[in-house]
Write an enzyme that holds these catalytic residues in place. Structure first.
Site, PDB file in Angstrom:
ATOM      1  N   CYS A   4      11.801   6.325   0.907  1.00 55.60           N
ATOM      2  CA  CYS A   4      12.044   5.079   1.634  1.00 55.60           C
ATOM      3  C   CYS A   4      10.872   4.772   2.575  1.00 55.60           C
ATOM      4  CB  CYS A   4      13.356   5.184   2.424  1.00 55.60           C
ATOM      5  SG  CYS A   4      13.610   3.785   3.519  1.00 55.60           S
ATOM      6  N   CYS A   7      11.844   4.646   6.241  1.00 58.01           N
ATOM      7  CA  CYS A   7      12.053   5.992   6.810  1.00 58.01           C
ATOM      8  C   CYS A   7      10.696   6.615   7.151  1.00 58.01           C
ATOM      9  CB  CYS A   7      12.826   6.882   5.834  1.00 58.01           C
ATOM     10  SG  CYS A   7      14.596   6.524   5.785  1.00 58.01           S
ATOM     11  N   ASP A  30       6.192  -7.510  10.342  1.00 59.09           N
ATOM     12  CA  ASP A  30       6.183  -7.479   8.882  1.00 59.09           C
ATOM     13  C   ASP A  30       4.732  -7.515   8.394  1.00 59.09           C
ATOM     14  OD1 ASP A  30       8.502  -8.422   6.541  1.00 59.09           O
ATOM     15  OD2 ASP A  30       6.377  -8.494   6.032  1.00 59.09           O
ATOM     16  N   ASN A  85      18.566  -9.836   3.832  1.00 61.00           N
ATOM     17  CA  ASN A  85      18.712  -9.908   2.379  1.00 61.00           C
ATOM     18  C   ASN A  85      19.567  -8.732   1.914  1.00 61.00           C
ATOM     19  OD1 ASN A  85      16.991 -12.171   2.177  1.00 61.00           O
ATOM     20  ND2 ASN A  85      15.191 -10.848   2.282  1.00 61.00           N
ATOM     21  N   HIS A  96      16.530  -0.278   2.771  1.00 64.20           N
ATOM     22  CA  HIS A  96      16.859   0.291   4.083  1.00 64.20           C
ATOM     23  C   HIS A  96      17.197  -0.923   4.946  1.00 64.20           C
ATOM     24  CE1 HIS A  96      15.913   3.451   7.395  1.00 64.20           C
ATOM     25  NE2 HIS A  96      16.408   2.375   8.005  1.00 64.20           N
ATOM     26  N   HIS A  98      17.639  -3.948   7.185  1.00 64.77           N
ATOM     27  CA  HIS A  98      16.720  -4.523   8.177  1.00 64.77           C
ATOM     28  C   HIS A  98      17.029  -5.988   8.360  1.00 64.77           C
ATOM     29  CE1 HIS A  98      14.890  -4.829   4.180  1.00 64.77           C
ATOM     30  NE2 HIS A  98      14.351  -5.971   4.592  1.00 64.77           N
ATOM     31  N   HIS A 100      15.307  -9.617   9.490  1.00 64.62           N
ATOM     32  CA  HIS A 100      14.052 -10.339   9.694  1.00 64.62           C
ATOM     33  C   HIS A 100      14.232 -11.294  10.878  1.00 64.62           C
ATOM     34  CE1 HIS A 100      12.230  -9.588   5.571  1.00 64.62           C
ATOM     35  NE2 HIS A 100      13.498  -9.318   5.317  1.00 64.62           N
TER      36      HIS A 100
END
Ligand code: AMP
Length: 111
Positions: A4, A7, A30, A85, A96, A98, A100
Site C-alpha cells: 500500500c 502505508c 496530492d 472515491n 487505502h 482517503h 480529497h
C-alpha cells in the site's frame, strides 16, 4: 497492505509533502493535483475504503472530518470540495481510505 503506497508514506518509506500529522491521521499534498489546493487526508490505520468501515471506526471518521476542517481553516479556504472515491467503479485507485480536499479550481461549480 505491504504494497500500500499510503502505508509506505505513513511509515516514511516514500516521501510526501505533509501538511498535518497526528497519532491517527496524516495529510499530504496530492502528487497529481486537480486543483490549486489538493490535499489527501488519510487515516494511519489501513482501511481499504468506505465499504470496509466498521462501527469501531466512528471516532476516526469524525477525526478525519475535523482534521479536514482544521487544515481548511489554517489555509484560509473560503470554500472547498471534499471527495471520497469508493471502489474502482467509483474512481478509487489507491486502496487505502482517503478524503480529497480540493479548493481553488475554476470548475468547482461543475457538479
Ligand atoms: P483515488 O483515485 O481516490 O484513489 O485517489 C488517489 C490519489 O492519490 C490520486 O489523486 C493520486 O494523484 C494520489 N497519489 C498517488 N500516489 C501518491 C503519492 N505518492 N503522493 C501523493 N499522492 C499520491
Amino acid at each position: 497492505m505491504e504494497d500500500c503506497i499510503f502505508c509506505k508514506i505513513i511509515k516514511g518509506e516514500i516521501p510526501s509533502a505533509k501538511v498535518f500529522e497526528s497519532d491517527k491521521i496524516v495529510a499530504f499534498n496530492d502528487i497529481n493535483p486537480k486543483a490549486k489546493v489538493h490535499i489527501l487526508i488519510v487515516p494511519k490505520k489501513h482501511i481499504e475504503s468506505v465499504k470496509h468501515l466498521q462501527g469501531g471506526d466512528k471516532d476516526l471518521i469524525g477525526e478525519i472530518f475535523l482534521t479536514t476542517q482544521k487544515i481548511a481553516k489554517e489555509k484560509n479556504l473560503e470554500g472547498y470540495r471534499l471527495i471520497i472515491n469508493v471502489g474502482r467503479e467509483g474512481g478509487q485507485l489507491v486502496d487505502h481510505l482517503h478524503l480529497h480536499l480540493l479548493s481553488g479550481d475554476a470548475n468547482m461549480n461543475s457538479l
